[in-house]
Design a protein around this motif. Structure first.
Motif, mmCIF file in Angstrom:
data_model
loop_
_atom_site.group_PDB
_atom_site.id
_atom_site.type_symbol
_atom_site.label_atom_id
_atom_site.label_comp_id
_atom_site.label_asym_id
_atom_site.label_seq_id
_atom_site.Cartn_x
_atom_site.Cartn_y
_atom_site.Cartn_z
ATOM 1 N N TRP A 3 0.822 -1.306 -0.042
ATOM 2 C CA TRP A 3 -0.042 0.036 0.111
ATOM 3 C C TRP A 3 0.983 1.011 0.042
ATOM 4 O O TRP A 3 0.447 2.120 -0.685
ATOM 5 C CB TRP A 3 -0.813 -0.068 1.216
ATOM 6 C CG TRP A 3 -1.817 1.378 1.217
ATOM 7 C CD1 TRP A 3 -2.838 1.652 0.708
ATOM 8 C CD2 TRP A 3 -1.318 2.500 1.990
ATOM 9 N NE1 TRP A 3 -3.175 2.756 1.037
ATOM 10 C CE2 TRP A 3 -2.190 3.375 1.874
ATOM 11 C CE3 TRP A 3 -0.138 2.776 2.768
ATOM 12 C CZ2 TRP A 3 -2.228 4.694 2.526
ATOM 13 C CZ3 TRP A 3 -0.170 3.988 3.462
ATOM 14 C CH2 TRP A 3 -0.984 5.010 3.178
ATOM 15 N N CYS A 4 2.025 1.129 0.794
ATOM 16 C CA CYS A 4 2.787 2.342 1.035
ATOM 17 C C CYS A 4 3.347 2.726 -0.461
ATOM 18 O O CYS A 4 3.499 3.726 -1.040
ATOM 19 C CB CYS A 4 3.786 2.229 2.034
ATOM 20 S SG CYS A 4 4.722 3.638 2.420
ATOM 21 N N ASP A 60 -1.901 9.591 6.276
ATOM 22 C CA ASP A 60 -2.201 8.140 6.036
ATOM 23 C C ASP A 60 -0.763 7.369 6.074
ATOM 24 O O ASP A 60 -1.067 6.114 6.676
ATOM 25 C CB ASP A 60 -2.831 7.935 4.475
ATOM 26 C CG ASP A 60 -4.184 8.420 4.686
ATOM 27 O OD1 ASP A 60 -4.668 8.727 5.510
ATOM 28 O OD2 ASP A 60 -4.637 8.584 3.289
ATOM 29 N N PHE A 64 -0.280 4.258 8.624
ATOM 30 C CA PHE A 64 0.314 3.098 8.298
ATOM 31 C C PHE A 64 1.507 2.766 8.899
ATOM 32 O O PHE A 64 1.784 1.325 9.516
ATOM 33 C CB PHE A 64 0.465 2.913 6.644
ATOM 34 C CG PHE A 64 0.968 1.604 5.922
ATOM 35 C CD1 PHE A 64 0.156 0.764 6.015
ATOM 36 C CD2 PHE A 64 2.401 1.503 5.863
ATOM 37 C CE1 PHE A 64 0.581 -0.510 5.442
ATOM 38 C CE2 PHE A 64 2.814 0.607 5.092
ATOM 39 C CZ PHE A 64 2.028 -0.582 5.124
ATOM 40 N N THR A 68 2.024 -0.584 11.579
ATOM 41 C CA THR A 68 3.192 -1.533 11.124
ATOM 42 C C THR A 68 4.094 -1.763 12.486
ATOM 43 O O THR A 68 4.415 -2.963 12.660
ATOM 44 C CB THR A 68 3.925 -1.329 9.774
ATOM 45 O OG1 THR A 68 2.925 -1.086 8.743
ATOM 46 C CG2 THR A 68 4.791 -2.220 9.437
#
Length: 74
Positions: A3-4, A60, A64, A68
């Motif tokens: 996603w990153c 965001d 994230f 993590t």
């Protein structure tokens, strides 16, 4: 991590393209159209959504990365 990476690519495309348009408005200045809008006014208007997109991405990405790190500690 996928996603990153995807968000980073999207941010580069949006930020780079939007930043280039905003920069061109500063470089190629034109006089006010009918006395109301000129290049500098459009530059300010173009930077409003760019600022929102940048800080949305930053928030965001921080969420994230924090999630993590918290998952790794458990």
């Amino acid at each position: 991590m996928g996603w990153c990476h995807t968000a980073s690519i999207a941010m580069e495309i949006v930020g780079g393209g939007g930043g280039a348009v905003a920069m061109l408005l500063q470089i190629y200045n034109f006089p006010p159209y009918q006395g109301y809008i000129d290049a500098h006014a459009l530059w300010h208007a173009a930077n409003i959504p760019l600022t929102y997109l940048w800080w949305s991405f930053t928030r965001d990405d921080a969420d994230f990365r924090t999630s993590t790190l918290l998952k790794k500690k458990k």
